[in-house]
Design a protein around this motif. Structure first.
Motif, mmCIF file in Angstrom:
data_model
loop_
_atom_site.group_PDB
_atom_site.id
_atom_site.type_symbol
_atom_site.label_atom_id
_atom_site.label_comp_id
_atom_site.label_asym_id
_atom_site.label_seq_id
_atom_site.Cartn_x
_atom_site.Cartn_y
_atom_site.Cartn_z
ATOM 1 N N UNK A 1 0.839 -1.206 0.000
ATOM 2 C CA UNK A 1 0.000 0.000 0.000
ATOM 3 C C UNK A 1 0.870 1.252 0.000
ATOM 4 N N UNK A 2 0.393 2.271 -0.707
ATOM 5 C CA UNK A 2 1.138 3.528 -0.767
ATOM 6 C C UNK A 2 1.168 4.198 0.610
ATOM 7 N N UNK A 3 0.058 4.082 1.345
ATOM 8 C CA UNK A 3 0.034 4.708 2.671
ATOM 9 C C UNK A 3 -0.818 3.877 3.622
ATOM 10 N N UNK A 4 -0.644 4.170 4.902
ATOM 11 C CA UNK A 4 -1.418 3.457 5.928
ATOM 12 C C UNK A 4 -2.878 3.920 5.888
ATOM 13 N N UNK A 5 -3.794 3.057 6.300
ATOM 14 C CA UNK A 5 -5.200 3.457 6.498
ATOM 15 C C UNK A 5 -5.400 3.592 8.000
ATOM 16 N N UNK A 6 -5.917 4.745 8.395
ATOM 17 C CA UNK A 6 -6.120 4.971 9.826
ATOM 18 C C UNK A 6 -7.597 5.236 10.060
ATOM 19 N N UNK A 7 -8.198 4.525 11.017
ATOM 20 C CA UNK A 7 -9.605 4.795 11.327
ATOM 21 C C UNK A 7 -9.741 5.062 12.819
ATOM 22 N N UNK A 8 -10.785 5.791 13.158
ATOM 23 C CA UNK A 8 -11.014 6.158 14.557
ATOM 24 C C UNK A 8 -12.268 5.464 15.050
ATOM 25 N N UNK A 9 -12.272 5.061 16.292
ATOM 26 C CA UNK A 9 -13.447 4.418 16.881
ATOM 27 C C UNK A 9 -13.662 4.956 18.292
ATOM 28 N N UNK A 10 -14.922 4.921 18.715
ATOM 29 C CA UNK A 10 -15.272 5.292 20.087
ATOM 30 C C UNK A 10 -16.171 4.204 20.639
ATOM 31 N N UNK A 11 -15.816 3.659 21.785
ATOM 32 C CA UNK A 11 -16.614 2.593 22.382
ATOM 33 C C UNK A 11 -16.928 2.929 23.837
ATOM 34 N N UNK A 12 -18.118 2.558 24.261
ATOM 35 C CA UNK A 12 -18.528 2.735 25.654
ATOM 36 C C UNK A 12 -18.331 1.420 26.406
#
Ligand SMILES: C[S@@+](CC[C@H](N)C(=O)[O-])C[C@H]1O[C@@H](n2cnc3c(N)ncnc32)[C@H](O)[C@@H]1O
Length: 246
Positions: A191-202
């Motif tokens: 991959x050309x770049x990283x994939x970054x995702x955000x999550x919020x959990x209770x």
């Protein structure tokens, strides 16, 4: 945008590799419940693995999966024998339509604010038949699992094309109250770049969960601390709960 680490289409295609059926104790708990119910709604169904397996195992009744992440639902839709709906509980309304509602894979933890939890429980209560059951789990906050979500604990998978993808998590600190925010970073040599995702959990505790369920007119019928149905204790990894309408 759906706040979940696998919501993007490319990442959704990796979800079942990172979370394979064989490694999941939760499905051996949920599948018998699904098989013994005539009509089933899976909220936050993701790639639909549970309902797909139910259909393949001979379930002949109504199976319906609901998820707001288009990428996840695209994976689920590869199985045609199930009703797949793109959306969340605010976008649908059922009245006494399902004998069983399930939320597996800690999907319940995506309900963060109390109002969110209340509205979701209200919608689920309405969707249940008079004798219906809602079964779900949430991670036990006393075990503080998020403290192990660090770059020192990566997970790695290889897809069908031989592409190796690595996933690491990083939690935003300080963690305040019972809400955990974290990023997931996916990298691959191709991959050309990283994939970054955000999550919020209770991470709702058992007492707060009880009072929210009670407020929604739902009664706890069974509660367990792990997938082998052992009792809930302070050190249990999960709070697994089966409720019915009062
Ligand atoms: C960890 S995945 C679990 C998927 C599946 N239930 C499983 O056991 O493999 C959590 C799922 O919850 C979905 N989700 C996120 N926000 C949601 C919401 N507000 N309502 C319902 N599902 C939601 C995500 O899109 C994701 O597919």
């Amino acid at each position: 945008m759906v706040d979940h680490q696998f919501s993007d289409a490319r990442l959704a295609s990796l979800y079942d590799l990172f979370c394979p059926w064989e490694d999941r104790g939760d499905f051996s708990f949920y599948l018998p419940l699904v098989m013994s119910a005539e009509s089933v709604l899976d909220v936050g169904c993701g790639t639909g693995a549970l309902l797909k397996r139910a259909r393949e195992s001979g379930h002949t009744g109504r199976l319906c999966g609901l998820d707001p992440a288009a990428g996840m639902l695209e994976m689920a839709r590869r199985c045609r024998g199930v009703e797949w709906i793109l959306g969340d509980l605010a976008s649908v309304r059922w009245d006494r339509a399902f004998d069983l509602v399930v939320m597996s894979g800690h999907a319940f933890q995506t309900f963060v604010a109390d109002d969110d939890v209340r509205a979701s429980l209200d919608a689920i209560g309405s969707a249940l038949t008079d004798d219906g059951r809602f079964a779900f789990e949430t991670r036990n906050p006393l075990v503080r699992e998020w403290e192990r979500w660090t770059p020192a604990h990566p997970a790695e998978v290889t897809d069908d094309d031989g592409t190796v993808v690595r996933m690491t998590h990083e939690v935003e600190t300080p963690v305040e109250g019972d809400v955990v925010r974290f990023t997931s970073t996916f990298t691959s040599p191709g991959w050309a770049r990283a994939e970054v995702s955000r999550s919020t959990l209770r991470f709702l505790g058992a007492d707060s969960l009880s009072s929210l369920l009670d407020g929604a007119g739902l009664v706890i019928e069974e509660q367990f601390g792990d997938w082998d149905r052992r009792p809930l204790t302070a050190t249990s990894p999960e709070i697994i709960t089966v409720v019915r309408r009062r």
